[in-house]
Design an enzyme around this catalytic site. Structure first.
Site: not given
Lengths: 67, 260
Positions: B103, B164, B190-191, B212
């Protein structure tokens, strides 16, 4: 004796020390790691053959948690 | 059910059981990380490449907790701000265990962690030439996403909102445009803040999502991991089922015929 930079820290090692010796000293010989020696990636097959000298820069990296 | 069984998720010739990919950062312990991964059902997890701790020889390391037979590790380039740094990181990752599937993320700004797309495109080109299969974190600009695909990216991974931040999908229109034009998998990276955000992403037609912080920063990460597993399956099924048409007026569900 030789002084090397290991992961940004000054470390003193014995003369005629190979990368494999270094890995054994820090207990990383059997771990999933990769090595950069003076900016060049060292293949696993060369750990035994590659000897360290004064002022060498060594990076040992591994996988940590990340997103 | 047969049709659902055939709904394979494949990235760069690799079949994945789960459309949920999870990150391994921000957990309280490696035990919690391992439990959350198991609860999420993910068979691919992202990992970062960093210096080992030479001062503490006995400290456990992440890879001791992950079963390589069950879980595919996806090395990332988190924290890299140039093509040079990203390439160095992924070449080291490849050396660690022969990883070709990686990635790529090349960041442009420390506050927003927004991707630097110029450097990202450059790196993708070089990595593809070196034989890497590159899943690419990118902005939600459809033109740049197209360029990444033309460079040989194995998956397009647009942000829903900043890494995040937990703000969810901010630009559904752009994400939809990227999905419609892409021939490689589109994975929201993300997000995402909560399970319903992941469902929305899947309903839009994304091939997968990468989570995550939303799991690791939940009050109960393991329960949240399970929640995301269900949300992604649900969103995918809803996408495959095809939603009803929207209307400005009501339409009674009970027939009027036979009304007394």
């Amino acid at each position: 004796m030789a002084k090397i930079q290991l992961n940004g820290k000054k470390v003193t090692i014995k003369s005629n020390y190979s990368i494999l010796d270094l890995l054994k000293k820090y207990k990383f010989a059997d771990k999933k790691i990769a090595i950069e020696h003076n900016g060049v990636i060292v293949p696993k097959s060369n750990y035994r053959k590659k000897f360290l000298k004064n002022k060498d820069q060594v990076e040992i990296v591994h996988f940590i948690g990340g997103g | 059910m047969d049709k659902l069984k055939k709904d394979n998720f494949k990235v760069a010739n690799k079949f994945l059981k789960s459309r949920l990919i999870v990150g391994t950062g921000k957990y309280k312990s490696f035990t919690e990380t391992a439990k959350a991964i198991q609860a999420s059902g993910a068979d691919m997890v992202t990992v970062a490449v960093r210096r080992v701790n030479i001062l503490d020889k006995k400290k456990p390391i992440l890879t001791d907790y992950l079963n390589p037979k069950k879980i595919t590790l996806l090395p990332n380039t988190a924290g890299c701000f140039s093509a040079k740094e990203a390439l160095r990181t992924l070449r080291l990752a490849r050396e660690m265990g022969g990883w070709k599937l990686v990635k790529l993320e090349v960041l442009g700004d420390k506050k927003t962690l927004y991707p630097n797309m110029v450097e990202t495109l450059k790196s993708t080109e070089v990595l593809v030439k070196e034989g890497f299969k590159v899943m690419v974190y990118c902005s939600d600009d459809p033109l740049l996403a197209k360029q990444l695909e033309e460079c040989g990216a194995s998956a397009i991974m647009p942000l829903a909102s900043p890494i995040g931040s937990g703000l969810g999908i901010q630009n559904k229109v752009n994400i939809s445009l990227i999905i419609k034009q892409s021939k490689v998998p589109v994975i929201i990276d993300a997000g995402i803040g909560t399970a319903s955000d992941a469902t929305i992403a899947m309903e839009l037609g994304c091939d997968g999502v990468l989570i995550n912080s939303a799991i690791a920063n939940a009050k109960k990460p393991i329960l949240m991991a399970k929640s995301f597993r269900d949300a992604v399956i649900s969103g995918r099924n809803s996408y495959l089922a095809g939603r009803m048409k929207k209307s400005s007026f009501a339409s009674a569900s009970s027939p009027l015929e036979g009304l007394i």
